[in-house]
Design an enzyme around this catalytic site. Sequence first.
Site, short mmCIF file in Angstrom:
data_model
loop_
_atom_site.label_atom_id
_atom_site.label_comp_id
_atom_site.label_asym_id
_atom_site.label_seq_id
_atom_site.Cartn_x
_atom_site.Cartn_y
_atom_site.Cartn_z
N HIS A 1 0.85 -1.20 0.00
CA HIS A 1 0.00 0.00 0.00
C HIS A 1 0.88 1.24 0.00
O HIS A 1 1.96 1.26 0.59
CB HIS A 1 -0.98 0.02 1.19
CG HIS A 1 -0.36 0.04 2.55
ND1 HIS A 1 0.05 1.20 3.17
CD2 HIS A 1 -0.08 -0.96 3.42
CE1 HIS A 1 0.54 0.92 4.37
NE2 HIS A 1 0.48 -0.39 4.56
N ASP B 1 -0.43 4.38 0.77
CA ASP B 1 -0.86 5.36 1.76
C ASP B 1 -0.08 5.15 3.05
O ASP B 1 0.46 4.06 3.30
CB ASP B 1 -2.37 5.27 2.00
CG ASP B 1 -2.76 4.02 2.77
OD1 ASP B 1 -2.44 2.91 2.29
OD2 ASP B 1 -3.38 4.12 3.85
N ASP C 1 6.58 1.04 5.93
CA ASP C 1 5.15 0.71 5.95
C ASP C 1 4.37 1.73 5.12
O ASP C 1 3.91 2.72 5.64
CB ASP C 1 4.66 0.71 7.40
CG ASP C 1 3.21 0.34 7.55
OD1 ASP C 1 2.68 -0.37 6.67
OD2 ASP C 1 2.59 0.77 8.54
N GLU D 1 -5.11 1.67 3.21
CA GLU D 1 -4.96 0.59 4.19
C GLU D 1 -4.89 1.13 5.60
O GLU D 1 -5.49 0.58 6.53
CB GLU D 1 -3.71 -0.23 3.87
CG GLU D 1 -3.61 -1.55 4.65
CD GLU D 1 -2.98 -1.40 6.03
OE1 GLU D 1 -3.17 -2.29 6.87
OE2 GLU D 1 -2.29 -0.37 6.27
N GLU D 2 -4.15 2.23 5.78
CA GLU D 2 -3.95 2.75 7.13
C GLU D 2 -5.23 3.32 7.74
O GLU D 2 -5.34 3.42 8.96
CB GLU D 2 -2.86 3.82 7.13
CG GLU D 2 -1.48 3.33 6.68
CD GLU D 2 -0.82 2.38 7.66
OE1 GLU D 2 -1.48 1.97 8.63
OE2 GLU D 2 0.36 2.05 7.44
N HIS E 1 4.38 3.65 12.21
CA HIS E 1 3.30 4.40 12.84
C HIS E 1 3.81 5.40 13.89
O HIS E 1 3.02 6.18 14.41
CB HIS E 1 2.24 3.50 13.49
CG HIS E 1 1.48 2.66 12.52
ND1 HIS E 1 0.24 2.14 12.81
CD2 HIS E 1 1.75 2.26 11.27
CE1 HIS E 1 -0.20 1.43 11.77
NE2 HIS E 1 0.70 1.49 10.83
#
Length: 451
Positions: free
Chosen positions: A90, A92, A123, A156-157, A423
């Site tokens: 992903h 995003d 990520d 996705e996030e 994150h």
Amino acid sequence: MSSNPVAETVASLMPRAKAELAELVAFKSVADFTQFPKSESEAAANWVADALRAEGFVDVALLDTPDGTQSVYGYLPGPEGAKTVLLYAHYDVQPPLDEAGWTTPPFELTERDGRWYGRGAADCKGGVIMHLLALRALKATGGVPVNIKVIAEGSEEQGTGGLERYAEEHPELLEADTIVIGDAGNFRVGLPTVTTTLRGMTLVRVRIDTLAGNLHSGQFGGAAPDALAALIRVLDSLRAEDGSTTVDGLDATGTWDGLEYTEEQFRADAKVLDGVGLIGDGTVADRLWARPAVTVLGIDCPPVVGATPSVHSSARALISLRVPPGVDAAEATKLLQAHLQAHTPWDARVTTEQIGQGQAFRADATSPAYQAMADAMAVAYPGETMQYAGEGGSIPLCNTLAGLYPQAEILLIGLSEPEAQIHAVNESVSPEELERLSVAEALFLRNYAAG
């Protein structure tokens, strides 16, 4: 890494990979368009689409998914009669959080102490680059031996489920013999790992109301029911004295049979402050991969600065509940909502609203694709044996794909090892991991084609 043409090719491509990752990281592609311009996500999607076209992909398309974001699809045909492999990542990313906490700008890829820092570096923009590296290495050393589908998700996030719903409406699009989800990570740097389980999750918003409006705490405090105090009691009821999650009726005794996680290693990975204890019971692996875990994500209440002496009439919180494989997320949601209702004191009015959900996932690690990956990992990581680990996070798309294509083998690999701090502020990727996992993926595709 032992010398072989694929490994040598990937090594030679690493400067290009760094430059491309820098371009991709520069897009502020957070799929929350109340905070970040939609144009940033659209630009990132177009970058991925252009990269696929440059590698000879056909049918490249920007898919407008039901949540208002775009996923990027492409198809690279292989030899006649070849198997089909879907590669997922992903583009995003999470918001940068406190930009002041970053040592270097979050959307500017920066090399420091042997790692590349930037939001999405691991990520999962790094996952996009990993797939490109693997395919380029195969093309340069004899060709891609399977049909390749690539899907790069755009939300996705945010957990808004756009790609899941799109896939359900177009079930033929992502159909494959094997699916490689490039959104997981090794247990630690240098230890090749596939993730075989994912916890599911539910998000519930709870609101407690007690008064028509705030009251002066001197005049009414002591008898007037405080909504914020009621909420604090409700939230506290979700944990036992040792910090274990306690939702009425939800089993919290699961155990993990596989790779273990020492408390010392976990404390280091999680950067737990000296003298602060861990929560829960059982092994760390039990707590992370086999048991439910509740987290209070946010509370609506007055900040300390500017607070007034008031008894509060209303208070809200957002609660995340992670649920292990074998537990239905919808049932867990019902149990959580019932628990919140039952534990609200003083007959206060309580309302709950589910705002997100994803089912847990368990892969079949005995399938031929896992042996093909184990053989590939042994070459990419000399002297190491591929390990099987769980993942406390959730990737709802995995269950959607497993439901749509029950015959498909699903493997989860990726760049999000503990040092990556995904994150969080100062997210980074290890270029050595990017290189080795790209080699492993390329060799996996070759092994899988020959199997």
